[in-house]
Scaffold this active site. Structure first.
Site, mmCIF file in Angstrom:
data_model
loop_
_atom_site.group_PDB
_atom_site.id
_atom_site.type_symbol
_atom_site.label_atom_id
_atom_site.label_comp_id
_atom_site.label_asym_id
_atom_site.label_seq_id
_atom_site.Cartn_x
_atom_site.Cartn_y
_atom_site.Cartn_z
ATOM 1 N N ASP A 86 2.212 -1.918 -4.367
ATOM 2 C CA ASP A 86 0.810 -1.495 -4.336
ATOM 3 C C ASP A 86 0.095 -2.226 -5.465
ATOM 4 O OD1 ASP A 86 -1.675 0.108 -4.146
ATOM 5 O OD2 ASP A 86 -0.435 1.439 -2.926
ATOM 6 N N ILE A 87 -1.216 -2.119 -5.473
ATOM 7 C CA ILE A 87 -2.019 -2.797 -6.498
ATOM 8 C C ILE A 87 -1.762 -2.187 -7.885
ATOM 9 C CG2 ILE A 87 -4.068 -1.344 -6.075
ATOM 10 C CD1 ILE A 87 -4.360 -5.100 -6.578
ATOM 11 N N ARG A 88 -1.326 -0.925 -7.899
ATOM 12 C CA ARG A 88 -0.925 -0.289 -9.174
ATOM 13 C C ARG A 88 0.272 0.609 -8.950
ATOM 14 N NH1 ARG A 88 -5.560 1.957 -7.391
ATOM 15 N NH2 ARG A 88 -6.763 0.378 -8.484
ATOM 16 N N ASP A 91 -0.898 -7.574 -5.285
ATOM 17 C CA ASP A 91 -2.241 -7.656 -4.717
ATOM 18 C C ASP A 91 -2.100 -8.228 -3.304
ATOM 19 O OD1 ASP A 91 -4.793 -8.246 -3.941
ATOM 20 O OD2 ASP A 91 -5.316 -9.425 -5.724
ATOM 21 N N GLY A 95 -0.471 4.886 -1.132
ATOM 22 C CA GLY A 95 -1.548 5.561 -0.412
ATOM 23 C C GLY A 95 -1.069 6.777 0.358
ATOM 24 N N GLY A 104 0.839 -1.200 0.000
ATOM 25 C CA GLY A 104 0.000 0.000 0.000
ATOM 26 C C GLY A 104 0.871 1.245 0.000
ATOM 27 N N TYR A 107 -15.615 -0.762 8.321
ATOM 28 C CA TYR A 107 -14.191 -0.476 8.536
ATOM 29 C C TYR A 107 -13.810 -0.721 10.001
ATOM 30 C CZ TYR A 107 -9.955 2.464 8.700
ATOM 31 O OH TYR A 107 -8.692 2.952 8.866
ATOM 32 N N LYS A 138 -11.271 -3.482 11.598
ATOM 33 C CA LYS A 138 -10.101 -3.108 12.394
ATOM 34 C C LYS A 138 -10.144 -3.749 13.784
ATOM 35 C CE LYS A 138 -7.727 -0.667 9.473
ATOM 36 N NZ LYS A 138 -6.431 -1.182 8.978
HETATM 37 N N1 SER Z 1 -9.069 8.270 8.696
HETATM 38 C C1 SER Z 1 -9.826 7.063 8.738
HETATM 39 C C2 SER Z 1 -11.147 7.238 8.107
HETATM 40 O O1 SER Z 1 -11.658 8.329 8.154
HETATM 41 C C3 SER Z 1 -10.008 6.617 10.154
HETATM 42 O O2 SER Z 1 -9.032 5.679 10.469
HETATM 43 O O3 SER Z 1 -11.690 6.314 7.613
#
Ligand code: SER
Length: 316
Positions: free
Chosen positions: A35-37, A53, A12, A9, A143, A147
């Site tokens: 990264d993926i690209r 990937d 990013g 990653g 998300y 986590k």
């Molecule tokens: N910055 C992240 C989000 O907003 C939180 O870990 O998804």
């Protein structure tokens, strides 16, 4: 043993700056970006890069073996707002990528793993102010669920298999080099771009939404700091609370107005308001400070100055 780092990653928001930092510190050839690209020219030209990937175990294993990787920073993830649109895709990416690395570490193919967690592990039933390290955790976003689950697995792999995995619950990260994608805290970056471009910003969170935030330089120091700490000092193997500052959209706009007096903010909250409302306003990170010496440097006004200074060239 010689250190060789893989960043997954690397293109990013955090991955780009982490790659730069670690390449400067250890030498370009010791830090493999993936990264993926492919990423931008600067990243591609600054050292080895692999299109990878993170969900493909065999492909990740090949890179780990071929480059004799010792340390992995797994920065690939789908963030909170995008994950609400693609729940299963987010779950699969966030979990499969983690299991791939934990299993490689369990098999002794990797020595040390960094995996980021988030303030999103907390939910509406968590105490909002000065949120403790250990508390009620009922995340309501995909998300956050991914986590929190990841944290449990990190701790499990450490206790059961001795995997040296280290993790931080990042607050919203503010930076100017690479735009974030699909997070709820992204407004705190977008606002600087719009302030410089149009002198006004329509915010997708309301004025009073106070969230924990951090400037990128602090986030990179924390990430590398926890990875360099003595193994015995890392007493928490789920993930450490981490804090620097907390502010709401009105407060950041006041900070910007000190430099751009005509700046105006207006509010049109969307679905991200619900996500933000379920997260803490401020975080107690005394465990990180006590165990491995975490200290932040940037508060709101210093961050604002740096952001405006570094972005103004783009809009001159
Ligand atoms: N910055 C992240 C989000 O907003 C939180 O870990 O998804």
């Amino acid at each position: 043993m010689k250190k060789r780092i893989l960043i997954i990653g690397a293109c990013g928001q955090i991955g780009t700056e982490l790659t730069n930092f670690l390449r400067e510190k250890h030498g370009s050839h010791k830090v493999i970006a993936s990264d993926i690209r492919e990423g931008d020219d600067e990243l591609m030209e600054s050292g080895p890069f692999e299109v990878l990937d993170a969900m493909d175990y065999d492909a990740v294993q090949d890179v780990v073996i071929n480059y004799e990787i010792t340390d992995v920073y797994l920065m690939a993830a789908m963030l909170s707002a995008t994950a609400e649109k693609f729940p299963m895709k987010a779950w699969n990416l966030n979990m499969d990528s983690l299991f791939n690395i934990l299993n490689l570490a369990k098999e002794g193919k990797v020595n040390k793993v960094f995996w980021p967690s988030s303030i999103a592990v907390f939910g509406a039933t968590t105490p909002k102010q000065d949120t403790p390290q250990r508390t009620v955790m009922e995340p309501s976003t995909v998300y956050g669920i991914s986590k929190q689950t990841g944290e449990r697995w990190c701790e499990y792999y450490n206790k059961r298999f001795g995997v040296d995995v280290r993790s931080i619950r990042y607050p919203g990260i503010v930076s100017y080099k690479t735009l974030p994608g699909g997070g709820t805290t992204d407004y705190a970056i977008d606002i600087f771009h719009k302030a410089l471009k149009h002198q006004n910003y329509i915010c997708f969170l309301n004025a009073e939404t106070t969230l924990p935030m951090m400037y990128m330089e602090d986030a990179i120091r924390a990430t590398v700091g926890i990875m360099e700490a003595d193994e015995a000092d890392i007493k928490i193997r789920s993930s450490y609370n981490l804090a620097a500052m907390s502010f709401n959209p009105e407060e950041i706009s006041e900070s910007i107005k000190k430099h751009i007096p005509n700046f105006e903010i207006s509010y049109q909250p969307d679905f991200r308001q619900d996500i933000a409302d379920s997260w803490p306003s401020s975080i107690n990170d005394s465990a990180a400070r006590d165990d491995w010496g975490w200290q932040h440097r940037y508060a709101l006004d210093e961050m604002t100055e740096e952001m405006l200074e570094n972005l103004k060239g783009e809009y001159a």
